[in-house]
Design a protein around this motif. Structure first.
Motif, mmCIF file in Angstrom:
data_model
loop_
_atom_site.group_PDB
_atom_site.id
_atom_site.type_symbol
_atom_site.label_atom_id
_atom_site.label_comp_id
_atom_site.label_asym_id
_atom_site.label_seq_id
_atom_site.Cartn_x
_atom_site.Cartn_y
_atom_site.Cartn_z
ATOM 1 N N PHE A 9 0.809 -1.207 0.000
ATOM 2 C CA PHE A 9 0.000 0.000 0.000
ATOM 3 C C PHE A 9 0.849 1.266 0.000
ATOM 4 O O PHE A 9 0.453 2.275 -0.585
ATOM 5 C CB PHE A 9 -0.932 -0.005 1.218
ATOM 6 C CG PHE A 9 -1.663 -1.309 1.393
ATOM 7 C CD1 PHE A 9 -2.783 -1.592 0.626
ATOM 8 C CD2 PHE A 9 -1.213 -2.270 2.284
ATOM 9 C CE1 PHE A 9 -3.449 -2.799 0.770
ATOM 10 C CE2 PHE A 9 -1.870 -3.476 2.433
ATOM 11 C CZ PHE A 9 -2.994 -3.751 1.669
ATOM 12 N N ILE A 10 2.008 1.208 0.672
ATOM 13 C CA ILE A 10 2.906 2.356 0.745
ATOM 14 C C ILE A 10 4.314 1.860 0.402
ATOM 15 O O ILE A 10 5.040 1.357 1.264
ATOM 16 C CB ILE A 10 2.883 3.002 2.152
ATOM 17 C CG1 ILE A 10 1.437 3.301 2.570
ATOM 18 C CG2 ILE A 10 3.711 4.291 2.161
ATOM 19 C CD1 ILE A 10 1.307 3.876 3.969
ATOM 20 N N PRO A 11 4.704 1.949 -0.861
ATOM 21 C CA PRO A 11 5.970 1.343 -1.321
ATOM 22 C C PRO A 11 7.207 1.849 -0.593
ATOM 23 O O PRO A 11 8.233 1.152 -0.560
ATOM 24 C CB PRO A 11 6.011 1.738 -2.808
ATOM 25 C CG PRO A 11 4.582 1.950 -3.194
ATOM 26 C CD PRO A 11 3.932 2.525 -1.976
ATOM 27 N N GLU A 12 7.134 3.032 -0.004
ATOM 28 C CA GLU A 12 8.296 3.579 0.709
ATOM 29 C C GLU A 12 8.757 2.683 1.849
ATOM 30 O O GLU A 12 9.898 2.780 2.321
ATOM 31 C CB GLU A 12 7.962 4.981 1.258
ATOM 32 C CG GLU A 12 7.921 6.061 0.197
ATOM 33 C CD GLU A 12 6.590 6.165 -0.523
ATOM 34 O OE1 GLU A 12 6.405 7.147 -1.271
ATOM 35 O OE2 GLU A 12 5.724 5.269 -0.343
ATOM 36 N N PHE A 13 7.895 1.788 2.320
ATOM 37 C CA PHE A 13 8.247 0.888 3.429
ATOM 38 C C PHE A 13 8.806 -0.454 2.948
ATOM 39 O O PHE A 13 8.970 -1.376 3.749
ATOM 40 C CB PHE A 13 7.022 0.646 4.319
ATOM 41 C CG PHE A 13 6.674 1.816 5.198
ATOM 42 C CD1 PHE A 13 7.232 1.956 6.460
ATOM 43 C CD2 PHE A 13 5.772 2.783 4.764
ATOM 44 C CE1 PHE A 13 6.913 3.032 7.271
ATOM 45 C CE2 PHE A 13 5.440 3.860 5.569
ATOM 46 C CZ PHE A 13 6.017 3.993 6.824
ATOM 47 N N LYS A 14 9.124 -0.560 1.659
ATOM 48 C CA LYS A 14 9.609 -1.829 1.121
ATOM 49 C C LYS A 14 10.934 -2.238 1.757
ATOM 50 O O LYS A 14 11.118 -3.394 2.150
ATOM 51 C CB LYS A 14 9.768 -1.712 -0.402
ATOM 52 C CG LYS A 14 10.323 -2.966 -1.075
ATOM 53 C CD LYS A 14 9.363 -4.139 -0.973
ATOM 54 C CE LYS A 14 9.871 -5.342 -1.738
ATOM 55 N NZ LYS A 14 8.966 -6.512 -1.607
ATOM 56 N N GLU A 15 11.876 -1.312 1.835
ATOM 57 C CA GLU A 15 13.177 -1.603 2.432
ATOM 58 C C GLU A 15 13.392 -0.670 3.617
ATOM 59 O O GLU A 15 13.499 0.543 3.441
ATOM 60 C CB GLU A 15 14.305 -1.422 1.411
ATOM 61 C CG GLU A 15 14.302 -2.462 0.308
ATOM 62 C CD GLU A 15 15.531 -2.365 -0.579
ATOM 63 O OE1 GLU A 15 16.347 -1.432 -0.370
ATOM 64 O OE2 GLU A 15 15.665 -3.200 -1.479
ATOM 65 N N MET A 16 13.463 -1.259 4.785
ATOM 66 C CA MET A 16 13.645 -0.483 6.006
ATOM 67 C C MET A 16 14.986 -0.836 6.651
ATOM 68 O O MET A 16 15.527 -1.924 6.437
ATOM 69 C CB MET A 16 12.506 -0.757 6.989
ATOM 70 C CG MET A 16 11.133 -0.373 6.478
ATOM 71 S SD MET A 16 10.966 1.412 6.148
ATOM 72 C CE MET A 16 11.081 2.078 7.827
ATOM 73 N N TYR A 17 15.489 0.115 7.436
ATOM 74 C CA TYR A 17 16.769 -0.085 8.128
ATOM 75 C C TYR A 17 16.567 0.065 9.631
ATOM 76 O O TYR A 17 15.655 0.747 10.090
ATOM 77 C CB TYR A 17 17.809 0.899 7.603
ATOM 78 C CG TYR A 17 18.251 0.572 6.199
ATOM 79 C CD1 TYR A 17 19.387 -0.196 5.963
ATOM 80 C CD2 TYR A 17 17.496 1.007 5.101
ATOM 81 C CE1 TYR A 17 19.768 -0.517 4.670
ATOM 82 C CE2 TYR A 17 17.868 0.684 3.807
ATOM 83 C CZ TYR A 17 19.014 -0.082 3.602
ATOM 84 O OH TYR A 17 19.386 -0.413 2.313
ATOM 85 N N ILE A 18 17.439 -0.590 10.371
ATOM 86 C CA ILE A 18 17.353 -0.621 11.834
ATOM 87 C C ILE A 18 18.623 -0.013 12.418
ATOM 88 O O ILE A 18 19.729 -0.296 11.939
ATOM 89 C CB ILE A 18 17.206 -2.068 12.344
ATOM 90 C CG1 ILE A 18 15.997 -2.749 11.692
ATOM 91 C CG2 ILE A 18 17.080 -2.104 13.869
ATOM 92 C CD1 ILE A 18 15.965 -4.246 11.890
ATOM 93 N N GLY A 19 18.464 0.808 13.462
ATOM 94 C CA GLY A 19 19.644 1.345 14.132
ATOM 95 C C GLY A 19 19.625 2.850 14.224
ATOM 96 O O GLY A 19 18.587 3.497 14.062
ATOM 97 N N LYS A 20 20.817 3.430 14.486
ATOM 98 C CA LYS A 20 20.969 4.871 14.630
ATOM 99 C C LYS A 20 22.181 5.364 13.841
ATOM 100 O O LYS A 20 23.186 4.654 13.758
ATOM 101 C CB LYS A 20 21.142 5.255 16.103
ATOM 102 C CG LYS A 20 19.934 5.016 16.979
ATOM 103 C CD LYS A 20 20.215 5.483 18.395
ATOM 104 C CE LYS A 20 18.994 5.285 19.292
ATOM 105 N NZ LYS A 20 19.266 5.749 20.684
ATOM 106 N N GLY A 21 22.066 6.579 13.311
ATOM 107 C CA GLY A 21 23.198 7.218 12.648
ATOM 108 C C GLY A 21 23.805 6.366 11.557
ATOM 109 O O GLY A 21 23.115 5.887 10.652
ATOM 110 N N ASP A 22 25.128 6.151 11.674
ATOM 111 C CA ASP A 22 25.831 5.343 10.678
ATOM 112 C C ASP A 22 25.762 3.852 10.984
ATOM 113 O O ASP A 22 26.197 3.032 10.180
ATOM 114 C CB ASP A 22 27.308 5.773 10.615
ATOM 115 C CG ASP A 22 27.467 7.202 10.127
ATOM 116 O OD1 ASP A 22 26.618 7.648 9.323
ATOM 117 O OD2 ASP A 22 28.423 7.867 10.564
#
Length: 297
Positions: A9-22
């Protein structure tokens, strides 16, 4: 379906990342609708991120729901979807999904499918026309406050603080076009009770109008947290409860200290709203007060 990926429904959520900063790593699992309903998506309630700044800029401060949620997808998650429970903006994301599927603003969808059928005449999304009718909000803090009476001062002093009027602003309504899935409704207690009564009666209002099927309400109140996830559902006021599709649900009377039925369900709000539905007893309860935040000492 509950296990449909959010990216359908919202393609922007296809690839997500976990963590902070670099220190980021790619998420192994996609966020699903079930993750959003059960607060296991990895999202947070942090509204001070670059994503929110971007949304304010491109919407000129109006912050329409879908645009804000598309921007939220740029923020990293705090854990792998489906592995922890964390109260978050997950339900706001679901509001955007409703808008995309239905083609309506979320405020119009809930009015057409919930408020109007149940006769909730005062229920609406927060707006200027109802501002003057709304109850004031208060918080406890140290020090004197001349805006309340001596009787009020003496009463709250017993709790180690002072009662302070903090106005009517809702910090979770980010702009004039924002419809929150988890905040922003304005209604009287009586009208709000029409919703809780319908849920306690299996999705059918006292006026005979049905908003949900019995099976949907049963699924709504069914605990969705496995043995690992429930470890993160550790709010002390919710001992003995699990979490269904956006609601607490009674699992253990001894731990909760409640006389309610197993499967009694509901939710609470930051200002002290406490909602309870017990289908076995065909009972619903709505309690409201205006203390912000409700659990502050």
């Amino acid at each position: 379906l509950l296990d449909d990926p959010l990216s359908y429904f919202i393609p922007e959520f296809k690839e997500m990342y976990i963590g902070k900063g670099d220190n980021l790593k790619k998420a192994e699992n996609e966020i699903t609708l079930r993750h959003l309903f059960t607060m296991t998506s990895g999202l947070t309630y942090n509204t001070g991120t670059k994503a929110f700044d971007k949304a304010r800029e491109i919407t000129n401060g109006k912050m329409d729901t879908v645009t804000v949620v598309r921007c939220i997808a740029e923020d990293p998650l705090v854990f792998e979807p489906g592995t922890q429970w964390n109260y978050s903006l997950s339900h706001d994301v679901l509001a955007a999904v409703v808008e995309i599927i239905s083609g309506k603003k979320f405020r119009d969808y809930v009015k057409d499918n919930i408020f109007d059928p149940l006769g909730m005449n005062t229920a609406c999304y927060h707006n200027d026309t109802v501002q003057h009718k709304m109850a004031q909000q208060y918080r406890f803090e140290d020090g004197n406050n001349s805006t309340i009476t001596e009787v009020q001062q003496n009463a709250v002093a017993k709790e180690g603080g002072r009662l302070v009027n903090v106005g009517k602003a809702n910090s979770l309504v980010f702009g004039s076009e924002y419809d929150s899935g988890g905040a922003g409704i304005t209604a009287t207690v009586g009208d709000y009770a029409l919703l809780t009564q319908a849920l306690a009666l299996g999705g059918k209002g006292v006026n005979g109008e049905r908003i949900l099927s019995d099976g949907t309400v049963e699924l709504l109140k069914t605990n969705q947290l496995n043995e690992n996830l429930i470890k993160y559902y550790n709010w002390k006021q919710l001992r003995g409860y699990g979490y269904g599709l956006g609601v607490r649900t009674m699992l253990n009377r001894a731990e909760s200290g409640s006389t309610g039925s197993i499967g009694e369900f509901g939710w609470c709000g930051v200002l002290g709203t406490w909602v309870l539905m017990d289908p076995e007893e065909r009972l619903s309860v709505v309690h409201m007060h205006q203390r912000y935040p409700n659990l502050e000492k």
